[in-house]
Design an enzyme around this catalytic site. Structure first.
Site, PDB file in Angstrom:
ATOM      1  N   ARG A  69       0.843  -1.194   0.000  1.00 47.27           N
ATOM      2  CA  ARG A  69       0.000   0.000   0.000  1.00 47.27           C
ATOM      3  C   ARG A  69       0.884   1.252   0.000  1.00 47.27           C
ATOM      4  NH1 ARG A  69      -2.013   1.436   3.969  1.00 47.27           N
ATOM      5  NH2 ARG A  69      -0.846   0.130   5.414  1.00 47.27           N
ATOM      6  N   LYS A 116      -8.401  -2.739   1.271  1.00 39.97           N
ATOM      7  CA  LYS A 116      -8.271  -1.825   2.409  1.00 39.97           C
ATOM      8  C   LYS A 116      -9.116  -0.563   2.214  1.00 39.97           C
ATOM      9  CE  LYS A 116      -5.640  -4.177   5.158  1.00 39.97           C
ATOM     10  NZ  LYS A 116      -6.243  -4.794   6.352  1.00 39.97           N
ATOM     11  N   HIS A 170      -9.305  -4.694  13.278  1.00 38.83           N
ATOM     12  CA  HIS A 170      -8.271  -5.257  12.393  1.00 38.83           C
ATOM     13  C   HIS A 170      -7.700  -6.467  13.132  1.00 38.83           C
ATOM     14  CE1 HIS A 170      -4.110  -4.838  10.345  1.00 38.83           C
ATOM     15  NE2 HIS A 170      -4.928  -5.525   9.571  1.00 38.83           N
ATOM     16  N   SER A 205       1.004  -6.263  10.631  1.00 38.70           N
ATOM     17  CA  SER A 205       1.587  -7.160   9.641  1.00 38.70           C
ATOM     18  C   SER A 205       2.880  -7.779  10.177  1.00 38.70           C
ATOM     19  CB  SER A 205       1.881  -6.344   8.379  1.00 38.70           C
ATOM     20  OG  SER A 205       2.269  -7.184   7.356  1.00 38.70           O
ATOM     21  N   LYS A 227      -0.743 -12.841  12.959  1.00 39.36           N
ATOM     22  CA  LYS A 227      -2.217 -12.837  13.040  1.00 39.36           C
ATOM     23  C   LYS A 227      -2.848 -13.947  12.199  1.00 39.36           C
ATOM     24  CE  LYS A 227      -3.691  -8.938  11.513  1.00 39.36           C
ATOM     25  NZ  LYS A 227      -4.413  -9.139  10.262  1.00 39.36           N
ATOM     26  N   THR A 228      -2.445 -14.017  10.925  1.00 38.63           N
ATOM     27  CA  THR A 228      -2.999 -15.039  10.023  1.00 38.63           C
ATOM     28  C   THR A 228      -2.542 -16.433  10.451  1.00 38.63           C
ATOM     29  OG1 THR A 228      -3.042 -13.462   8.210  1.00 38.63           O
ATOM     30  CG2 THR A 228      -3.140 -15.775   7.609  1.00 38.63           C
ATOM     31  N   ASP A 279      -8.522 -11.247   9.007  1.00 40.52           N
ATOM     32  CA  ASP A 279      -8.014  -9.866   8.953  1.00 40.52           C
ATOM     33  C   ASP A 279      -8.946  -8.788   9.498  1.00 40.52           C
ATOM     34  OD1 ASP A 279      -5.867  -8.155   8.302  1.00 40.52           O
ATOM     35  OD2 ASP A 279      -6.835  -7.552   6.466  1.00 40.52           O
ATOM     36  N   ARG A 311       2.733 -12.058  -1.308  1.00 43.23           N
ATOM     37  CA  ARG A 311       1.373 -12.314  -0.786  1.00 43.23           C
ATOM     38  C   ARG A 311       0.653 -13.389  -1.582  1.00 43.23           C
ATOM     39  NH1 ARG A 311      -0.998  -9.406   3.716  1.00 43.23           N
ATOM     40  NH2 ARG A 311       0.363  -7.640   4.086  1.00 43.23           N
TER      41      ARG A 311
END
Length: 541
Positions: free
Chosen positions: A58, A200, A220, A238, A242-243, A257, A322
């Site tokens: 981003r 996003k 988030h 990031s 988390k994932t 997410d 990704r």
């Protein structure tokens, strides 16, 4: 009027003229078009891999919100939420309409928010076929009946090939931009092919609409649920896990997410897929993500070995490699993707200074303080110019996507936590036995063991001790985790060096929190590091 004329007319109402529009193509067809047009190639197992070009992440400095009657007194304007005038938005919209007219375009009708009460329809028009595949993967997929009478609540126009030639005349910084217009309900993405801008953009819109209009807390975070209905949610920036940590073979994944927490005591997924980092991916470390990379998934910016296999260790294009895939590529998912109130909330941080405990329990004041702080650390190599760890704070663990003041989200979280009687834990997935370059990263199997122990209630009855500088409550025992790593000071060779580093990090927390202190209660302020209480440190050194 025949159907094709009707569809063309549908795009003309968006100012797109003489276009050859493909509506809701299957993933297989989009993949074939991408390969045929030489915009991507297939991996050995048939997964599509593409390169997003100049932007591999981003561009936060080029994200804007239209400042008008709806937003002017609601948005927390500043470095994150930058204003653009309605007039400049209209001019840019016209530019994009002219640019997309006469082209072959791909239209995708999808939705966000899995709880039917909050569902929002999104129509996305993309210049590139693989951007459309990304939207298929990431948004909720309507049934054929829902598509029949589909009307969008929001429109996304995505034109990576349009670069604004005179940005200053349009009130933007450079040729690329992502802009939200809450009055028109349009998101514009120009000049960047990084697919995350689409996702996003819409989720930033939800982070405004849900709390302001629906009394829903947007988060988030990732979420999963156990067999007995106990929900767990994982906040983290990031690279904190988390994932990875929410993909648990013994629990059903709600989402990885973005979620909403409703006043009816439900947690619901915003999206219909996962967008996971794949740098250094192995089947052993992250089996669910590894196995989800199959036809239908979309790999971004990965490098290949000579034999045609993906080299997940290669970051020559970007660290931010990704994959997006529809959530049904994961075996163990919650359908539909919502569940009841959480029992445990995890704040994940990757502390590259080796200071924070691998697991600690937070009081309500500490929970609100650490939520507003949103701490992790950037390590060498993740950004140009970073050669040693740098503290990184992102309010609510998602500042780039939060249009409102962080205290608004923190207050909502605090009241929901207290109503639901939730336990909140801080999990450090970063370094132990010294900072980055000296110590080593805490093993994933230990972090998983800590989370499993918490979910099973095995840390409810153990003894805790308080961290002398941060005030966090550290368990003295955790099943399947070496006891000596539970107190980080024990792992450092030089205790004085540990104390020095911990005080340095505590100062960073205090400095960062100054900008929020006006809106924070005394309980929240007292949840921060106990920086002045060094008097009993000597006996531990």
């Amino acid at each position: 009027m025949n159907k094709s004329t009707l569809l063309r007319t549908n795009l003309e109402k968006y100012g797109l003229k003489d276009v050859n529009a493909h509506w809701n193509l299957s993933p297989e067809t989009l993949q074939k078009i991408t390969v045929d047009k030489k915009m991507g190639k297939e991996t050995l197992n048939g997964t599509l891999a593409i390169n997003t070009g100049k932007f591999t992440g981003r561009s936060p400095q080029d994200r804007f919100i239209v400042k008008d009657n709806y937003t002017s007194d609601k948005v927390w304007w500043g470095k994150v939420n930058k204003p653009v005038s309605p007039e400049n938005f209209d001019k840019l919209q016209t530019e994009i309409q002219k640019y997309l007219s006469g082209k072959e375009l791909y239209v995708r009708d999808g939705a966000v928010c899995a709880d039917p009460k909050y569902k929002m329809n999104v129509r996305t028009v993309t210049e590139l076929p693989w951007s459309n595949l990304f939207v298929f993967n990431m948004f909720l997929r309507p049934t054929p009946e829902e598509l029949e009478n589909f009307e969008e609540d929001w429109l996304v126009l995505c034109a990576p090939g349009y670069v604004c030639p005179q940005p200053e005349e349009f009130g933007i910084r450079q040729g690329n931009f992502s802009i939200l217009n809450f009055t028109k309900k349009i998101a514009l993405v120009g000049g960047s092919a990084y697919t995350g801008e689409i996702k996003k953009g819409i989720f930033s819109a939800l982070n405004m609409i849900l709390p302001v209009e629906k009394d829903v807390l947007p988060m988030h975070c990732s979420a999963n649920v156990g067999d007995d209905g106990d929900t767990a949610i994982f906040f983290g920036l990031s690279g904190t896990g988390k994932t990875t940590l929410s993909a648990d073979p013994n629990r059903k994944l709600i989402g990885d997410d973005e979620h909403g927490w409703t006043s009816e005591n439900n947690i619901f997924n915003f999206e219909g897929g996962c967008y996971a980092k794949v740098i250094d991916l192995t089947e052993e470390k992250e089996p669910d993500i590894f196995r989800a990379i199959k036809p239908g998934a979309l790999l971004e910016n990965v490098a290949f070995m000579e034999n045609g296999e993906i080299n997940y260790e290669d970051d020559s294009i970007t660290q931010n490699t990704r994959v997006s895939y529809p959530i049904y590529h994961i075996d163990n998912i919650q359908e539909p993707s919502f569940a009841g109130n959480p029992k445990n909330i995890f704040f994940l941080t990757c502390d590259a200074f080796g200071v924070l405990p691998p697991v600690s329990k937070l009081t309500p004041g500490q929970a609100a303080y650490h939520f507003i702080s949103g701490y992790t650390a950037k390590v060498a190599g993740t950004e140009a110019g970073i050669t040693e760890p740098v503290p990184s704070f992102s309010a609510c663990f998602g500042a780039p996507f939060m249009p409102l003041h962080p205290a608004k989200y923190a207050e909502m979280l605090s009241s929901k936590m207290q109503e639901a009687g939730v336990n909140v834990w801080l999990i450090n997935t970063g370094w132990s036995a010294g900072p980055y370059g000296v110590g080593s990263r805490i093993k994933l199997k230990y972090t998983r063991a800590m989370i499993t122990a918490i979910l099973k209630g095995q840390l409810d009855e153990v003894d805790y001790e308080q961290h002398p500088i941060f005030g966090l409550f550290m368990p003295k025992y955790c099943p399947n985790v070496p006891t000596e790593i539970l107190d980080p000071m024990n792992t450092w060779l030089k205790k004085g060096a540990y104390i020095g580093k911990a005080i340095q990090l505590a100062h960073s927390f205090h400095l960062n929190f100054e900008k929020f202190s006006n809106g924070a209660s005394q309980q929240i302020i007292e949840g921060g590091p106990l920086i002045d209480e060094h008097h009993h440190l000597e006996e531990r050194i």
